[in-house]
Design a protein around this motif. Structure first.
Motif: not given
Length: 401
Positions: A285-288, A311-314, A340-348, A388-389
């Protein structure tokens, strides 16, 4: 607490009018390199969004829902899937997340799902072997393996893994439909309706016959049907493409780096390292999205209230300020947290399932079952995507036993 910021000292956001969606889809990393070198945030007309490519900026956004809300106005995900927990802030997000209980957590994986992963892995390895050398590892193994695992975890006894693949792809295509393609919206809407029908059909059975599945747990909670529908569509999207794409990309990375593959085969504890390095290198998940709730400053750049952020985590996962030689896949690099798995309260929420099914079962069994697994020199692998990549195709060869 929201930090004090000096708006007067911030510089304006540059415009990246040279960025195109086809370039991002084919290979976003040169685009990200140029953007990061210029500024941590750019306005990108092609996607109608401010793209954040700097690691520190992305990390700040993940940890600060007061300034950067997940509940984005005119969200593509809301249109494609409904208003899921991923597009909510706390406390609403927390209510939805807790409704999932322990179904996706390590204890449940050990008790119930690892055995399912083993069974499904054997089934789809046999399918790959029957297809013969030269087969596409993604379509013959990684995709159906991830889909069948997810189908059983979720409790869709009235669907097939092919249904799960179709639903997942069309729904995430809708979520990433920045080109506003009407055909993409039509397919996403059709899948959304099919998922609703499947949920409505299976819930009465699970209320009468509870099991370990996610749908069974939700069936016994006093939560709105629309929340169940939206959250399950979100789970179908990320819960399938993340393990599929992480498995495929890690295999590709190892086969492209034989010395590193030899290390992993000699020391099985390195399967986890290979996986984590790959999702840093190619984040599934490259961007959210996020939306700024106020005028604020992000890494020295002025972000206006109401800004639609990507938010381009990629890109953040290849920030040279954080990672040495970030464009290279290297299992021997010093450990550094990726996003890659996000962070904070929205960690995957599905991170443990992805790790267990890919690291604990899928990759080790694959390399054990197929001697001298290698890339097909006459059929190049192909990756694609930016929101998504993952691997679009990965033809492989192996030696017959």
């Amino acid at each position: 607490m929201t930090p004090t910021v000096d708006l007067a000292q911030a510089r304006p956001i540059p415009v990246a009018d040279w960025v195109t969606i086809p370039d991002l889809y084919a290979d976003p990393y040169p685009v990200y390199q140029r953007m990061r070198a210029e500024a941590p945030v750019h306005w990108v007309p092609a996607v109608n969004r401010y793209m954040v490519t700097d690691y520190a900026a992305c990390h700040t956004i993940e940890q600060d829902q007061e300034r950067f809300s997940a509940d984005e106005t005119n969200s593509l995900m809301k249109r494609a899937m409904g208003h899921s927990m991923l597009r909510k802030d706390d406390p609403a997000h927390d209510v939805d997340r807790k409704s999932y209980g322990g179904v996706l957590r390590p204890n449940a994986i050990k008790r119930h799902w690892n055995a399912v992963f083993e069974q499904n892995c054997a089934k789809y390895l046999e399918r790959l072997e029957n297809a013969g050398p030269g087969a596409d590892l993604i379509s013959e193994f990684a995709a159906p393996y991830a889909a069948e695992n997810l189908r059983l975890i979720m409790g869709f006894r009235n669907a097939t893994q092919d249904d799960m693949q179709r639903w997942s792809q069309t729904l995430i295509d809708g979520t990433g439909n920045y080109a506003d393609d009407p055909d993409v919206w039509a397919k996403a809407e059709q899948s959304s309706c099919e998922v609703d029908d499947a949920i409505d059909e299976v819930l009465p059975h699970l209320r009468a016959n509870p099991d370990h599945s996610l749908l069974s747990g939700l069936a016994h909670l006093p939560i709105p049907l629309e929340a169940i529908r939206a959250n399950l569509k979100m789970t179908i999207g990320g819960g399938l493409n993340e393990p599929r794409d992480a498995l495929g990309a890690t295999v590709w990375a190892l086969l492209s780096n034989p010395d590193q593959l030899a290390q992993v085969l000699a020391e099985p504890s390195l399967w986890s390292t290979a996986f984590e390095e790959c999702i840093r290198w190619i984040a599934p998940i490259g961007m959210y999205p996020r939306e700024s709730t106020q005028d604020t400053v992000l890494e020295g750049v002025l972000v206006p209230k109401g800004a639609r952020l990507g938010v381009v985590v990629g890109a953040a996962n290849r920030d040279p300020k954080i990672f040495d030689d970030p464009e290279t896949y290297d299992i021997n690099r010093p450990k550094q947290p990726h996003l890659a798995f996000g962070g904070g309260n929205h960690f995957c929420a599905g991170a443990w399932v992805a790790r267990a099914s890919v690291v604990g079962v899928g990759m080790p069994r694959l390399f054990d079952a197929l001697p001298n697994l290698r890339l097909d020199p006459d059929a190049p692998a192909q990756a694609g995507g930016w929101v998504f990549r993952g691997m679009l195709r990965l033809p492989v060869l192996w030696d017959r036993r």
